[in-house]
Scaffold this active site. Sequence first.
Site, PDB file in Angstrom:
ATOM      1  CE1 TYR A  31      52.966 108.619  55.011  1.00  0.00           C
ATOM      2  CE2 TYR A  31      51.299 106.939  54.616  1.00  0.00           C
ATOM      3  CZ  TYR A  31      52.573 107.434  54.414  1.00  0.00           C
ATOM      4  OH  TYR A  31      53.460 106.753  53.615  1.00  0.00           O
ATOM      5  NE  ARG A  47      53.990 106.839  44.671  1.00  0.00           N
ATOM      6  CZ  ARG A  47      54.711 107.148  45.733  1.00  0.00           C
ATOM      7  NH1 ARG A  47      55.945 107.540  45.604  1.00  0.00           N
ATOM      8  NH2 ARG A  47      54.167 107.099  46.909  1.00  0.00           N
ATOM      9  NE  ARG A  76      60.111 111.609  43.446  1.00  0.00           N
ATOM     10  CZ  ARG A  76      60.328 111.241  44.697  1.00  0.00           C
ATOM     11  NH1 ARG A  76      61.047 111.991  45.480  1.00  0.00           N
ATOM     12  NH2 ARG A  76      59.839 110.110  45.149  1.00  0.00           N
ATOM     13  NE  ARG A 112      58.050 118.534  43.042  1.00  0.00           N
ATOM     14  CZ  ARG A 112      58.510 118.029  44.140  1.00  0.00           C
ATOM     15  NH1 ARG A 112      58.784 116.762  44.199  1.00  0.00           N
ATOM     16  NH2 ARG A 112      58.702 118.765  45.188  1.00  0.00           N
TER      17      ARG A 112
HETATM   18  O1  CP3 Z   1      51.033 105.574  40.579  1.00  0.00           O
HETATM   19  C1  CP3 Z   1      50.924 106.728  40.087  1.00  0.00           C
HETATM   20  O2  CP3 Z   1      51.600 107.119  39.106  1.00  0.00           O
HETATM   21  C2  CP3 Z   1      49.863 107.639  40.658  1.00  0.00           C
HETATM   22  C3  CP3 Z   1      50.330 108.583  41.599  1.00  0.00           C
HETATM   23  C4  CP3 Z   1      50.566 108.219  43.046  1.00  0.00           C
HETATM   24  C5  CP3 Z   1      51.372 109.041  43.861  1.00  0.00           C
HETATM   25  N1  CP3 Z   1      51.280 108.602  45.139  1.00  0.00           N
HETATM   26  C6  CP3 Z   1      52.140 110.184  43.390  1.00  0.00           C
HETATM   27  C7  CP3 Z   1      53.278 110.644  44.203  1.00  0.00           C
HETATM   28  C8  CP3 Z   1      50.056 107.213  43.865  1.00  0.00           C
HETATM   29  C9  CP3 Z   1      49.172 106.027  43.486  1.00  0.00           C
HETATM   30  C10 CP3 Z   1      50.493 107.484  45.197  1.00  0.00           C
HETATM   31  C11 CP3 Z   1      50.092 106.680  46.350  1.00  0.00           C
HETATM   32  C12 CP3 Z   1      50.776 106.885  47.615  1.00  0.00           C
HETATM   33  N2  CP3 Z   1      51.179 108.060  48.183  1.00  0.00           N
HETATM   34  C13 CP3 Z   1      51.051 105.853  48.531  1.00  0.00           C
HETATM   35  C14 CP3 Z   1      50.659 104.415  48.360  1.00  0.00           C
HETATM   36  C15 CP3 Z   1      51.530 103.710  47.426  1.00  0.00           C
HETATM   37  C16 CP3 Z   1      52.886 103.416  47.993  1.00  0.00           C
HETATM   38  O3  CP3 Z   1      53.854 103.907  47.383  1.00  0.00           O
HETATM   39  O4  CP3 Z   1      52.960 102.668  48.964  1.00  0.00           O
HETATM   40  C17 CP3 Z   1      51.676 106.427  49.641  1.00  0.00           C
HETATM   41  C18 CP3 Z   1      52.173 105.711  50.878  1.00  0.00           C
HETATM   42  C19 CP3 Z   1      51.734 107.831  49.424  1.00  0.00           C
HETATM   43  C20 CP3 Z   1      52.232 108.869  50.336  1.00  0.00           C
HETATM   44  C21 CP3 Z   1      53.372 109.578  49.747  1.00  0.00           C
HETATM   45  N3  CP3 Z   1      53.266 110.520  48.736  1.00  0.00           N
HETATM   46  C22 CP3 Z   1      54.731 109.430  50.057  1.00  0.00           C
HETATM   47  C23 CP3 Z   1      55.284 108.486  51.102  1.00  0.00           C
HETATM   48  C24 CP3 Z   1      55.434 110.291  49.208  1.00  0.00           C
HETATM   49  C25 CP3 Z   1      56.906 110.560  49.201  1.00  0.00           C
HETATM   50  C26 CP3 Z   1      57.590 109.328  48.763  1.00  0.00           C
HETATM   51  C27 CP3 Z   1      58.540 109.604  47.668  1.00  0.00           C
HETATM   52  O5  CP3 Z   1      58.559 108.783  46.738  1.00  0.00           O
HETATM   53  O6  CP3 Z   1      59.250 110.600  47.760  1.00  0.00           O
HETATM   54  C28 CP3 Z   1      54.510 110.930  48.375  1.00  0.00           C
HETATM   55  C29 CP3 Z   1      54.801 111.872  47.286  1.00  0.00           C
HETATM   56  C30 CP3 Z   1      54.487 111.406  45.919  1.00  0.00           C
HETATM   57  N4  CP3 Z   1      53.281 110.896  45.558  1.00  0.00           N
HETATM   58  C31 CP3 Z   1      55.317 111.485  44.774  1.00  0.00           C
HETATM   59  C32 CP3 Z   1      54.551 111.031  43.692  1.00  0.00           C
HETATM   60  C33 CP3 Z   1      54.952 111.006  42.241  1.00  0.00           C
HETATM   61  C34 CP3 Z   1      56.708 112.068  44.732  1.00  0.00           C
HETATM   62  C35 CP3 Z   1      56.442 113.506  44.530  1.00  0.00           C
HETATM   63  C36 CP3 Z   1      57.556 114.349  44.074  1.00  0.00           C
HETATM   64  O7  CP3 Z   1      58.552 114.471  44.786  1.00  0.00           O
HETATM   65  O8  CP3 Z   1      57.398 114.957  42.989  1.00  0.00           O
END
Ligand code: CP3
Length: 390
Positions: free
Chosen positions: A188, A61, A65, A74
């Site tokens: 999911y 990630r 954020r 965003r």
């Molecule tokens: O690593 C990176 O920089 C690449 C981007 C990336 C995102 N999601 C962007 C994202 C990657 C590799 C993921 C994978 C992902 N997404 C996983 C597996 C990795 C892990 O963390 O276990 C999972 C379970 C998801 C599903 C998902 N997407 C969730 C649970 C959430 C909300 C969680 C949170 O942190 O709020 C997201 C949204 C998400 N995906 C964000 C980002 C940057 C936050 C988005 C935002 O609010 O702008």
Amino acid sequence: MHFSLIIFIVDVINSRIKYYLQKVNNQQKTNIYMPEQLKNNRLIKALLREPVDMTPVWIMRQAGRYLPEYRETRKKAGDFVTLCQTPELACEVTMQPLHRYPLDAAIIFSDILTIPDAMGLGLKLVESVGPRFERSITNSNDIKNLPLPDPEQELKYVMDSIRLVRRELNGDVPLIGFSGSPWTLATYMIEGGSSREFSKVKGMLEAEPASLHLLLKHLSDSITLYLKAQINAGAQAIMIFDTWGGILKTPNYMNFSLYYMKIICEHLKNEHSEVKVPVILFTKGADKWIEKIVEADCDAISIDWNSNIGQVRERIGKRVAIQGNMEPRILKESEKKIVDEVESILRSYGSGSGHVFNLGHGITPDIEPDKVGILVDAVHNLSRQYHKTK
Ligand code: CP3
């Protein structure tokens, strides 16, 4: 006599031409992915357990954020799903952490939930709730009706983002593509979004295992196509996120999660045998299963902070590389604590290649960006001593 000499000379010239044509052809085939073409190939080398000058580092990630410029982009996009689906903006946020820190890899900005969305479930990210689907999977009919998305149609935006980022990177560092694991995507899709109890998916596992297997098989097919398309678009390493494998009991983890990840790894290996695109498997909470995971055709495993990296290295020998495993919370501590923790992980892994430094899970939004710079510099500076050739 004169004539046969001419024939001989022509033959020699012909075989030389053939040789050079073959050489050029081979170069063209491998040039797209070969680590030699990269200005910084530490990540690929470490994943393949080849010697490096220092330990490569990237952060799960890393575009997210905690970066003010991410929050800006965003806002410009309007919402998270639009940001993922707009290649120019996805490319912009992919590059943001690389402009700040000397990271050894980029990871394409996207999400694991793009596949269920492309299958028609309708993804939304709800503020302070997490991802939600408009429709969820409740029975075997829902599963039978799921389409198999064409990666260059419904998921073309991901491939376009990868092509754009590759152009933007200009060979500086490799680009990592990714997907969720079949089991994690199924959680999911069945829960309809994030969950704490996982009661629906666990209910289906107990009551209708055959239906769940049908869904996992369908997801494996879709993920394989998706990852192959990412590789064709320019991804130079692949990571499979099995965020929720750790909630399963051992036999269920083997049958419902690891089994399908293994199938995906086998397919990826066969298809791209002439070029090496390393595959990293990450099951969060998998310490007790590590010996089993390395039996999959993967090149590396990613581990969380509940494992001791030195012990994991001893347990698996030279089979695969190891990525990890600093607790993300440490980034809230002082500079000294961060550097000490980096040093302790590097020391625990010990000398030689095969380690990619990372967190044990994604960076959280409450981290100060400067702390990431401290971490990256510490990994590079302190790891040189572990890569000295005798
Ligand atoms: O690593 C990176 O920089 C690449 C981007 C990336 C995102 N999601 C962007 C994202 C990657 C590799 C993921 C994978 C992902 N997404 C996983 C597996 C990795 C892990 O963390 O276990 C999972 C379970 C998801 C599903 C998902 N997407 C969730 C649970 C959430 C909300 C969680 C949170 O942190 O709020 C997201 C949204 C998400 N995906 C964000 C980002 C940057 C936050 C988005 C935002 O609010 O702008």
